[in-house]
Design a protein around this motif. Structure first.
Motif, mmCIF file in Angstrom:
data_model
loop_
_atom_site.group_PDB
_atom_site.id
_atom_site.type_symbol
_atom_site.label_atom_id
_atom_site.label_comp_id
_atom_site.label_asym_id
_atom_site.label_seq_id
_atom_site.Cartn_x
_atom_site.Cartn_y
_atom_site.Cartn_z
ATOM 1 N N ILE A 116 0.841 -1.204 0.000
ATOM 2 C CA ILE A 116 0.000 0.000 0.000
ATOM 3 C C ILE A 116 0.872 1.248 0.000
ATOM 4 C CG2 ILE A 116 -1.649 1.358 1.344
ATOM 5 C CD1 ILE A 116 -2.863 -1.272 2.304
ATOM 6 N N GLN A 117 1.888 1.251 0.840
ATOM 7 C CA GLN A 117 2.776 2.408 0.926
ATOM 8 C C GLN A 117 3.438 2.703 -0.421
ATOM 9 O OE1 GLN A 117 6.087 1.972 3.593
ATOM 10 N NE2 GLN A 117 6.985 3.903 2.973
ATOM 11 N N SER A 118 3.950 1.665 -1.066
ATOM 12 C CA SER A 118 4.636 1.866 -2.348
ATOM 13 C C SER A 118 3.688 2.396 -3.411
ATOM 14 C CB SER A 118 5.257 0.550 -2.818
ATOM 15 O OG SER A 118 6.226 0.098 -1.904
ATOM 16 N N LEU A 119 2.472 1.855 -3.444
ATOM 17 C CA LEU A 119 1.486 2.317 -4.418
ATOM 18 C C LEU A 119 1.090 3.767 -4.158
ATOM 19 C CD1 LEU A 119 -0.794 -0.865 -4.633
ATOM 20 C CD2 LEU A 119 0.828 -0.039 -6.365
ATOM 21 N N LEU A 120 0.883 4.112 -2.885
ATOM 22 C CA LEU A 120 0.547 5.496 -2.537
ATOM 23 C C LEU A 120 1.708 6.441 -2.844
ATOM 24 C CD1 LEU A 120 -1.337 5.090 0.874
ATOM 25 C CD2 LEU A 120 -2.309 5.748 -1.331
ATOM 26 N N LEU A 182 3.499 1.752 11.321
ATOM 27 C CA LEU A 182 3.873 3.000 11.997
ATOM 28 C C LEU A 182 4.844 3.834 11.171
ATOM 29 C CD1 LEU A 182 4.383 2.118 15.789
ATOM 30 C CD2 LEU A 182 2.598 3.546 14.755
ATOM 31 N N GLY A 183 5.585 3.185 10.287
ATOM 32 C CA GLY A 183 6.582 3.901 9.501
ATOM 33 C C GLY A 183 5.996 4.945 8.585
ATOM 34 N N TRP A 184 4.735 4.741 8.125
ATOM 35 C CA TRP A 184 4.190 5.686 7.152
ATOM 36 C C TRP A 184 2.793 6.236 7.475
ATOM 37 C CZ3 TRP A 184 -0.280 4.493 4.333
ATOM 38 C CH2 TRP A 184 -0.675 3.162 4.333
ATOM 39 N N VAL A 185 1.960 5.501 8.190
ATOM 40 C CA VAL A 185 0.600 5.982 8.455
ATOM 41 C C VAL A 185 0.590 7.285 9.267
ATOM 42 C CG1 VAL A 185 -1.607 5.450 9.549
ATOM 43 C CG2 VAL A 185 -0.431 3.699 8.196
ATOM 44 N N PRO A 186 1.318 7.375 10.406
ATOM 45 C CA PRO A 186 1.344 8.648 11.131
ATOM 46 C C PRO A 186 1.907 9.792 10.277
ATOM 47 C CG PRO A 186 2.170 6.876 12.513
ATOM 48 C CD PRO A 186 2.063 6.320 11.128
ATOM 49 N N ASN A 187 2.897 9.499 9.439
ATOM 50 C CA ASN A 187 3.463 10.535 8.569
ATOM 51 C C ASN A 187 2.393 11.134 7.658
ATOM 52 O OD1 ASN A 187 5.763 9.516 9.709
ATOM 53 N ND2 ASN A 187 6.848 9.158 7.798
ATOM 54 N N LEU A 188 1.587 10.257 7.078
ATOM 55 C CA LEU A 188 0.555 10.713 6.154
ATOM 56 C C LEU A 188 -0.528 11.500 6.895
ATOM 57 C CD1 LEU A 188 0.409 10.414 3.134
ATOM 58 C CD2 LEU A 188 -1.040 8.399 3.431
ATOM 59 N N ILE A 189 -0.845 11.090 8.104
ATOM 60 C CA ILE A 189 -1.825 11.827 8.905
ATOM 61 C C ILE A 189 -1.308 13.225 9.219
ATOM 62 C CG2 ILE A 189 -2.973 11.929 11.158
ATOM 63 C CD1 ILE A 189 -3.099 8.854 11.092
#
Length: 204
Positions: A116-120, A182-189
């Motif tokens: 998901i992270q790579s696609l986003l 945790l590596g990317w979801v909080p960053n995006l928020i």
């Protein structure tokens, strides 16, 4: 200056990690625990190195984008760094990250997260490119902020790993499943909060 200093510190740490993979080797650093993939998937190590070698530049070029330049030289630097960020990310860093996500440690939860992270990461960067071509500068900035928030997962993932290992002493694979998200979801928020705070109406 504080922001620059913090980024410079973590970038230096990331650079040290990257230099562990110079010269090229099939059993250096992270690859030591990925010998199954290295030995059974001939393309794995080449894609891994494509990811490592390009991501360190993507991280730097992305950070440059958030400086406000007024001189002709500064504007030119912004433009050149921006196109380098977009090219390296779309052509190498994100696709190689997607491939590595398919073979991530930690089972299905980790694989789903990295995919998901790579696609986003790819999608937000591609949209940012389209917005600047349309000269929609506000939307371009917002999508670049989302893209760079995902890019910073290279740093935040390792930060959360240290925190979780220190506080909870979980088994390695359980830790990996958690930091994969945790590596990317909080960053995006955080990126979305910044966008909402800095624009009255966020263009898509």
């Amino acid at each position: 200056m504080l922001l620059v200093s913090v980024f410079a510190y973590f970038y230096w740490l990331m650079l040290q990690l990257t230099l562990n993979y110079v010269p090229y080797s099939s059993n250096a650093g992270f690859l030591i625990i990925k010998q199954t993939e290295v030995t059974t998937l001939p393309e794995y190590r080449y894609i891994f190195y494509a990811h490592v070698y390009t991501s360190i530049f993507v991280l730097l070029f992305g950070f440059i984008q958030f400086f406000k330049f007024k001189s002709a030289a500064g504007i030119r630097l912004h433009r050149v760094a921006g196109y380098q960020y977009i090219f390296l990310l779309l052509a190498f860093a994100a696709p190689s990250g997607l491939y590595m996500g398919l073979h991530a440690n930690g089972g299905i939860p980790s694989k789903i997260s990295f995919i998901i992270q790579s696609l986003l990461w790819w999608a937000t960067t591609f949209i940012a490119l389209q917005k600047i071509k349309q000269r929609n500068f506000t939307a371009h900035r917002n999508w670049m902020l989302r893209s760079f928030a995902l890019c910073l997962s290279a740093i935040s993932l390792r930060f959360w790993k240290v925190v979780i290992v220190y506080l909870f002493h979980l088994p390695p694979m359980d830790t990996y499943k958690i930091i994969a998200w945790l590596g990317w979801v909080p960053n995006l928020i955080i990126a979305e909060i910044i966008i909402q705070k800095t624009t009255n109406k966020t263009p898509l």
